[in-house]
Structures are given as structure tokens and as C-alpha cells.
Write a protein that holds these residues in place. Structure first.
Motif, PDB file in Angstrom:
ATOM      1  N   VAL A 115     -11.883   1.904 -49.107  1.00  0.00           N
ATOM      2  CA  VAL A 115     -12.532   0.859 -49.891  1.00  0.00           C
ATOM      3  C   VAL A 115     -11.645  -0.382 -49.870  1.00  0.00           C
ATOM      4  O   VAL A 115     -10.463  -0.321 -50.218  1.00  0.00           O
ATOM      5  N   THR A 116     -12.216  -1.515 -49.427  1.00  0.00           N
ATOM      6  CA  THR A 116     -11.482  -2.782 -49.409  1.00  0.00           C
ATOM      7  C   THR A 116     -12.217  -3.787 -50.292  1.00  0.00           C
ATOM      8  O   THR A 116     -13.317  -3.515 -50.797  1.00  0.00           O
ATOM      9  N   THR A 117     -11.635  -4.974 -50.427  1.00  0.00           N
ATOM     10  CA  THR A 117     -12.285  -6.023 -51.223  1.00  0.00           C
ATOM     11  C   THR A 117     -13.488  -6.606 -50.508  1.00  0.00           C
ATOM     12  O   THR A 117     -14.272  -7.340 -51.112  1.00  0.00           O
ATOM     13  N   HIS A 118     -13.644  -6.285 -49.239  1.00  0.00           N
ATOM     14  CA  HIS A 118     -14.746  -6.857 -48.454  1.00  0.00           C
ATOM     15  C   HIS A 118     -15.637  -5.790 -47.838  1.00  0.00           C
ATOM     16  O   HIS A 118     -16.302  -6.011 -46.833  1.00  0.00           O
ATOM     17  N   GLY A 119     -15.620  -4.593 -48.435  1.00  0.00           N
ATOM     18  CA  GLY A 119     -16.507  -3.545 -47.948  1.00  0.00           C
ATOM     19  C   GLY A 119     -15.812  -2.199 -47.908  1.00  0.00           C
ATOM     20  O   GLY A 119     -14.626  -2.066 -48.236  1.00  0.00           O
ATOM     21  N   GLU A 120     -16.543  -1.170 -47.518  1.00  0.00           N
ATOM     22  CA  GLU A 120     -15.965   0.164 -47.398  1.00  0.00           C
ATOM     23  C   GLU A 120     -16.597   0.894 -46.235  1.00  0.00           C
ATOM     24  O   GLU A 120     -17.669   0.520 -45.733  1.00  0.00           O
TER      25      GLU A 120
END
Length: 409
Positions: A115-120
Motif C-alpha cells: 500500500v502506497t500513497t498513490h495506490g496499492e
């Protein structure tokens, strides 16, 4: 003034391309993570890619858009990582030791979720069960027929336990606990040899680094029967089974009925066991790391022990530079408990834990510094009281030995 349309058109085209590239870059920055491969962190093994690993493995996840990671999950179990080492192409992480596997949780996903700040994104990855590990054995010198407890980890799919002399005890005779950390098993009635103990499981075999049933041979400092001379002093020796049941021959014992705080007279009050000089470690092995060896002995604490310290040292004449271990099993962190055993138990003390300054200073830098150039020394264990003195303590000791602490490969 008239505008030259022919000159404006190329400029508009360039601006359009720049706008398109900017949009592509923005899309890429905001894109979800992509995993291309998993590899080991070890730089000598950069080409070692894989899709499965055991808990505890330190690995590098490589791909695209991995930057700004917020959470990583192995089989839905959260894994900690250092964001300092997180880039768009790499994510360094250790598979948590508690990660569920198909053995402990049959319906695991076999996936890694990032999980990232711009999607997963979710990717295929199997966490396989680690092989068994033996941490300790309750009594390494138990008599045939006695029950012992093996403490460790990953005791799943254990098919047999192999005792010295290739004596096999199959899985119908024992049952590990559900956490896979304990096995209680009886020592075979016909065991006479000494040697390593092995656990054979579906996911691997593990063997103790030191032999069990080991009471005579290299490294045995005293067995109170026929190895070395018990020098006596205030402690004594006996083979009376009514004192400490379950004994194998003679044993030493300490019987303390009151020691005044600050009194270090090891020759009084039933508080000291002294053993004459003998070979701890062969000269050929003295260049090995200090951590490769451990002192072991069996102990039987018959009355509750909650104060004072057992000082263990390779010599009798304590000096600030002498190496000492402070044995205080009644201390659990900052708490004090009544320490008492129900029978004989094995104590293991790595030689790296022997320290200067009465056991509170530095570890020995080498085996020669600890034992001398010949690898020989005496042995003493002595009870000393805290400032408020020591009440009644009754302790049996047997089979003092130094053995390899290095895992068998």
C-alpha cells in the motif's frame, strides 16, 4: 503587426509534447506499485530471485512506483520496514517471524500486498514454513524413561525425535503444543550412548549443537563420580537420592542456612563448590570465537530461592580482571520470583557472558584471555548474599561441562 503563423505552429507542437510528457510523468508518479521480482539483500546474491521464502528472510522487493510505501502485508500480516531505504524501484523488508503459513493457517492468501500513497497492489508470494529450531532441553542428562521438554520453534509436521544411538521415538509417542514451541517426550529406556538429539519434521531436520547424556569426555570439568577431583570446601558431594531425587550417581550440593550480606568467605557456610584445574577447551580450538562455547551443568533447587547471587568463575581467587558470571534465575526482568525446580534442569551459559568487574564489566576478548594459553583452569561456584543477607537455600549441581555452542550443519 501581423503574426507569422508558420513560426507559431512549431512552438505549439513543442508545448503540446511537453504537456503530454508532463501528464505521462504525473500519471506514472500517481500509478499503483508494480513488483517485478523478489531477491535477497545480500549483494553477492543479487541474481537470486525467488517467489517463496521462510519467515525472517531479509529481502528486496524490486519494481516500479514502490516509493511512499505506507504498509506491506505478507499473507495479510503487517511487516515493518524502514522508509529511509524505500525508493521507487526498491523496498527492503524482513518477512515477520509471526507470518502465518499454510501450516499454521491453511487458508492463507500467499500474497504480498503493498500500500502506497498513490495506490496499492497485490502480488503472488509464498511464505513457507521454516524448519524446526531447538532452543533448549529441560534436562540434557535425564535418565532413561524420564520425561524431558524440548523448547524451540516451528515444531510442525514432526515425524520423529532421534536420541543418541539412533534411537527413534515416532510421533505417536509425543504431541507438540499448538504453537509449535514445546514437545514433551520420554527418553528411550535403552539409551546408553551420548550424542546429539535431532528433530525430524516435514520442513527440515534440526540437531542440538552439544551432545545430551554427556557425563564423561572432553570438556567435562567434573561429574562428581569419576571425572576430575572435587576439591570440596564448604559445599559437599553425595549420591543420596533422598536429597535430590533423579540423580545419576554422585552430585555436589550447596546447603545455605544464612549468609551475611557482604561476606565473601567462599570456604564457609556451605556455599561453594570448587573443582581442580582441568581442560576446558583443547588448545587447538582456542582461536575460535568465545561465543562458540558454553558452560553447562544440571541444577536442582529444592527450596525457593529469591535473593543472593551464584558467582561462577574459572578460578578461585577473584580479581577485578577475573571473568565471572552472575547466575540469578530468580530475577525475571525487574521482578523477583521464588525460583524452584521440580527436578534436575540443565543450565546453559555462553562463555561470552563471563565478564570482568565481578560479572558486570567486559566479556573476554578471546578464549585464551578467559582460560589461559593452555585452555585449562579451575572452576568455582559460590553463593553470595545481598546486603540484607540470604535465607535457606538448598541446591544440587551435577555434570559441569564446556561444550560447543555452534550449530551443527
Amino acid at each position: 503587426m501581423k503574426t507569422n503563423k508558420l513560426r507559431i505552429l512549431p512552438l505549439l507542437a513543442i508545448l503540446g509534447c511537453l504537456s503530454w510528457l508532463s501528464g505521462c510523468q504525473q500519471d506514472e508518479v500517481n500509478a499503483p506499485p508494480v513488483v517485478e521480482r523478489f531477491r535477497l539483500l545480500d549483494p553477492t546474491k543479487k541474481d537470486s530471485t525467488f517467489t517463496a521464502a521462510v519467515p525472517g528472510t531479509l529481502l528486496v522487493i524490486q519494481g516500479k512506483n514502490l516509493n511512499n510505501a505506507v504498509n506491506v502485508y505478507f499473507n495479510d500480516f503487517p511487516a515493518a520496514f524502514n522508509p529511509v531505504y524505500n525508493t521507487a524501484e526498491n523496498l527492503i523488508i524482513t518477512i515477520p517471524a509471526q507470518t502465518p503459513t499454510a501450516v499454521t493457517a491453511p487458508k492463507v492468501s500467499n500474497k504480498v500486498r503493498i500500500v502506497t500513497t498513490h495506490g496499492e497492489g497485490t502480488f503472488d508470494f509464498t511464505v513457507v514454513q521454516a524448519p524446526p529450531v531447538i532452543a533448549s532441553i529441560s534436562n540434557e542428562n535425564a535418565s532413561p524413561g524420564d520425561s524431558i521438554t524440548i523448547v524451540g520453534a516451528n515444531f510442525f509436521g514432526v515425524s520423529k525425535i532421534v536420541f543418541p544411538g539412533n534411537l527413534e521415538v515416532d510421533s505417536t509417542k509425543f504431541k507438540p503444543n499448538k504453537e509449535g514451541t514445546l514437545i514433551s517426550v520420554r527418553v528411550p529406556a535403552n539409551m546408553t550412548q551420548s550424542g546429539p538429539l535431532s528433530i525430524v519434521a516435514t520442513f527440515g531436520t534440526t540437531t542440538t549443537p552439544a551432545p545430551i547424556n554427556y557425563v564423561t569426555g572432553p570438556g567435562v570439568l567434573c561429574n562428581f563420580d569419576d571425572v576430575n577431583t572435587f576439591a570440596g570446601w564448604s559445599g559437599t558431594s553425595s549420591k543420596d537420592a533422598t536429597l535430590f531425587p533423579g540423580n545419576k550417581g554422585s552430585f555436589g550440593y550447596l546447603s545455605v542456612k544464612g549468609i551475611v550480606g557482604g561476606n565473601n568467605e567462599w570456604w564457609t557456610s556451605g556455599r561453594s563448590i570448587n573443582v581442580n584445574e582441568t581442560q576446558w577447551i583443547a588448545p587447538a580450538n582456542l582461536k575460535a570465537p568465545v561465543s562458540d562455547y558454553a558452560l553447562k551443568f544440571e541444577i536442582f533447587v529444592k527450596t525457593p530461592w529469591k535473593t543472593g547471587t551464584m558467582l561462577i568463575t574459572p578460578n578461585r581467587d577473584a580479581k577485578p580482571t577475573s571473568y565471572t558470571y552472575r547466575y540469578t534465575p530468580w530475577k525475571i526482568g525487574t521482578a523477583s520470583v521464588d525460583f524452584q525446580t521440580t527436578g534436575w534442569q540443565t543450565v546453559t551459559i555462553p562463555l561470552s557472558e563471563f565478564r570482568t568487574s565481578n560479572g558486570t564489566g567486559d566479556s573476554a576478548p578471546s578464549l585464551e584471555a578467559l582460560l589461559g594459553a593452555a585452555g585449562k583452569n579451575q572452576f568455582q561456584m559460590m553463593l553470595v548474599a545481598d546486603t540484607d543477607g540470604m535465607g535457606e537455600v538448598s541446591i544440587g549441581v551435577d555434570n559441569i561441562r564446556v561444550v560447543s555452542n555452534k550449530a551443527v550443519k
